[in-house]
Design an enzyme around this catalytic site. Structure first.
Site, PDB file in Angstrom:
ATOM      1  CE  LYS A 174     -12.892  -3.843  -1.500  1.00 57.26           C
ATOM      2  NZ  LYS A 174     -13.365  -6.028  -1.036  1.00 57.26           N
TER       3      LYS A 174
ATOM      4  CE  LYS B  73      -4.047  -2.058   1.142  1.00 55.19           C
ATOM      5  NZ  LYS B  73      -4.453  -2.640   2.290  1.00 55.19           N
TER       6      LYS B  73
ATOM      7  CE  LYS C 197      -6.085 -10.473  -3.756  1.00 57.49           C
ATOM      8  NZ  LYS C 197      -6.111  -9.444  -3.245  1.00 57.49           N
TER       9      LYS C 197
HETATM   10  P1  ADP Z   1      -9.796  -7.699  -2.524  1.00 55.23           P
HETATM   11  O1  ADP Z   1      -8.883  -7.260  -2.473  1.00 55.23           O
HETATM   12  O2  ADP Z   1     -10.715  -6.837  -3.250  1.00 55.23           O
HETATM   13  O3  ADP Z   1      -9.959  -6.109  -1.919  1.00 55.23           O
HETATM   14  P2  ADP Z   1     -10.163  -8.441  -0.060  1.00 55.23           P
HETATM   15  O4  ADP Z   1      -8.826  -7.919   1.212  1.00 55.23           O
HETATM   16  O5  ADP Z   1     -11.321  -7.986   0.844  1.00 55.23           O
HETATM   17  O6  ADP Z   1     -10.588  -7.596  -1.268  1.00 55.23           O
HETATM   18  O7  ADP Z   1     -10.235  -9.490   0.262  1.00 55.23           O
HETATM   19  C1  ADP Z   1     -11.338 -10.904   1.401  1.00 55.23           C
HETATM   20  C2  ADP Z   1     -11.371 -12.081   1.533  1.00 55.23           C
HETATM   21  O8  ADP Z   1     -10.797 -12.388   0.146  1.00 55.23           O
HETATM   22  C3  ADP Z   1      -9.456 -11.758   1.721  1.00 55.23           C
HETATM   23  O9  ADP Z   1      -9.685 -13.552   2.152  1.00 55.23           O
HETATM   24  C4  ADP Z   1      -8.892 -12.469   0.588  1.00 55.23           C
HETATM   25  O10 ADP Z   1      -7.890 -13.297   0.875  1.00 55.23           O
HETATM   26  C5  ADP Z   1      -9.723 -13.430  -0.554  1.00 55.23           C
HETATM   27  N1  ADP Z   1      -9.148 -13.237  -1.649  1.00 55.23           N
HETATM   28  C6  ADP Z   1      -9.347 -11.482  -1.945  1.00 55.23           C
HETATM   29  N2  ADP Z   1      -9.106 -11.388  -3.601  1.00 55.23           N
HETATM   30  C7  ADP Z   1      -8.591 -12.761  -4.196  1.00 55.23           C
HETATM   31  C8  ADP Z   1      -8.244 -13.208  -5.038  1.00 55.23           C
HETATM   32  N3  ADP Z   1      -7.999 -12.287  -6.544  1.00 55.23           N
HETATM   33  N4  ADP Z   1      -8.502 -14.765  -5.474  1.00 55.23           N
HETATM   34  C9  ADP Z   1      -8.069 -15.295  -3.582  1.00 55.23           C
HETATM   35  N5  ADP Z   1      -8.624 -14.894  -2.435  1.00 55.23           N
HETATM   36  C10 ADP Z   1      -9.071 -13.155  -2.736  1.00 55.23           C
END
Ligand code: ADP
Ligand code: TRP
Length: 321
Positions: free
Chosen positions: A192, A110, A189
């Site tokens: 959001k 970040k 990956k």
């Molecule tokens: P983002 O990266 O979209 O902000 P979050 O950090 O809110 O997503 O992730 C919420 C949950 O979903 C966590 O357990 C995270 O590891 C899982 N997760 C998010 N994106 C992925 C992805 N592309 N593949 C696998 N797991 C994911």
């Protein structure tokens, strides 16, 4: 065995969230003791709009419930309804070396992406540690990006236990290798923050539009294609069984397959897969008081468990005098 995980209520849900974490959690409630919560304190590290956070929290709860979370079988609550976790986070922060936090990839990424860090963002893994240790979690299903944070929780638990005896259970991250990282529209990956998601609960038109945006290579239709480097295939395989996956693989390798055609099939598959959940979700969202009631009952269960842990911690650390 006790299984725990949380999800932030920031923004809409995507396939990465579903396959990386939610699906597994929902399956776990059939066989293990499941603790699952909406991490609204954590969301504050990136969201200051109070209205958005409040709406997002109720929506996140509705999403999880619609997808199959059963509050009778599991303990399901909103993080801030159990504020005891903040007290534990403070106690644990005194057992968290600075270096451990400074090494966290998610924080470093970040900062590298020019997000000005505040203390909340830096201390985020300590709060996550408190979430995990408070409920004596054995397993923490997360996507790959959260693995290091679970390791922080484990390190802190060891340090604390060395000082005060076996108070905390040592947690282990659980990462399903098949879906460790669900790729997004552009192959990075799905996240959001990259704007490359395929979202759950979309209107048909919007869903189709997202799927048609998946980046593919310019190989002509008649040529053989490599499924392992194709973003469409990598997403498609999440929805089908091994046999169907093998059939699609052969179709790729034989040539004569157009990306437009597979994208259309993927669109129909995703739409049909989530259609029943979407209906249920809309019903849940329409009854906000019902949702609040369900969450209050979950918080009561979680608070009871939290109070038990905190009593021990307060005694050992001298906060109870
Ligand atoms: P983002 O990266 O979209 O902000 P979050 O950090 O809110 O997503 O992730 C919420 C949950 O979903 C966590 O357990 C995270 O590891 C899982 N997760 C998010 N994106 C992925 C992805 N592309 N593949 C696998 N797991 C994911
Ligand atoms: N940090 C996690 C995420 O962004 C959410 C979370 C908060 C969590 N506390 C947790 C996940 C405890 C597992 C265990 O996805």
């Amino acid at each position: 065995m006790r299984v725990l995980s949380g999800i932030q209520p920031s923004g809409s849900l995507h396939l990465g969230n579903y396959f990386g974490m939610m699906k597994k959690m929902i399956e776990y409630q059939e066989k293990e003791e499941l603790f699952c919560f909406i991490a609204n304190y954590h969301a504050q590290t990136s969201l200051s709009d109070g209205k958005k956070l409040a709406v997002g929290t109720l929506e996140a709860a509705a999403n999880f419930l619609a997808l199959g979370m059963d509050p009778e079988k599991s303990t399901f609550w909103v993080q801030s309804d159990v504020p005891e976790v903040q007290e534990l986070a403070w106690v644990l922060s005194n057992f968290t070396p600075m270096g451990l936090l400074e090494r966290c990839h998610s924080y470093k990424d970040k900062v590298a992406n020019k997000i000005k860090p505040n203390h909340g963002l830096f201390a985020y893994p300590v709060l996550m540690t408190a979430d995990i240790l408070m409920f004596h979690s054995d397993k923490v299903p997360v996507g790959k990006d959260q693995k290091q944070h679970v390791e922080v929780a484990r390190d802190v638990a060891i340090k604390f236990n060395n000082e005060y005896g076996e108070i905390f259970t040592l947690p282990e991250p659980e990462i399903d290798q098949d879906v460790a990282t669900v790729p997004g529209l552009d192959g990075r990956k799905m996240s959001k923050s990259y704007g490359n998601t395929i979202d759950l609960f979309l209107e048909e038109k919007a869903l189709r539009k997202q799927i048609m945006r998946i980046v593919t290579d310019p190989t002509p239709v008649e040529d053989p294609k490599d499924p392992d480097t194709c973003n469409v295939f990598q997403i498609y395989r999440l929805f089908v069984d091994k046999e169907q996956e093998a059939a699609l693989r052969s179709h790729y390798e034989a040539g004569g397959l157009g990306y437009g055609e597979v994208k259309q099939e993927l669109f129909e598959t995703v739409r049909d897969f989530f259609a029943p959940y979407t209906e249920r979700r809309n019903e849940l969202i329409a009854d906000k008081d019902g949702l609040r009631k369900t969450l209050a009952a979950g918080a009561e269960k979680a608070r009871w468990a939290a109070a038990k842990t905190l009593r021990k911690v307060r005694k050992k650390t001298g906060l109870t005098y």
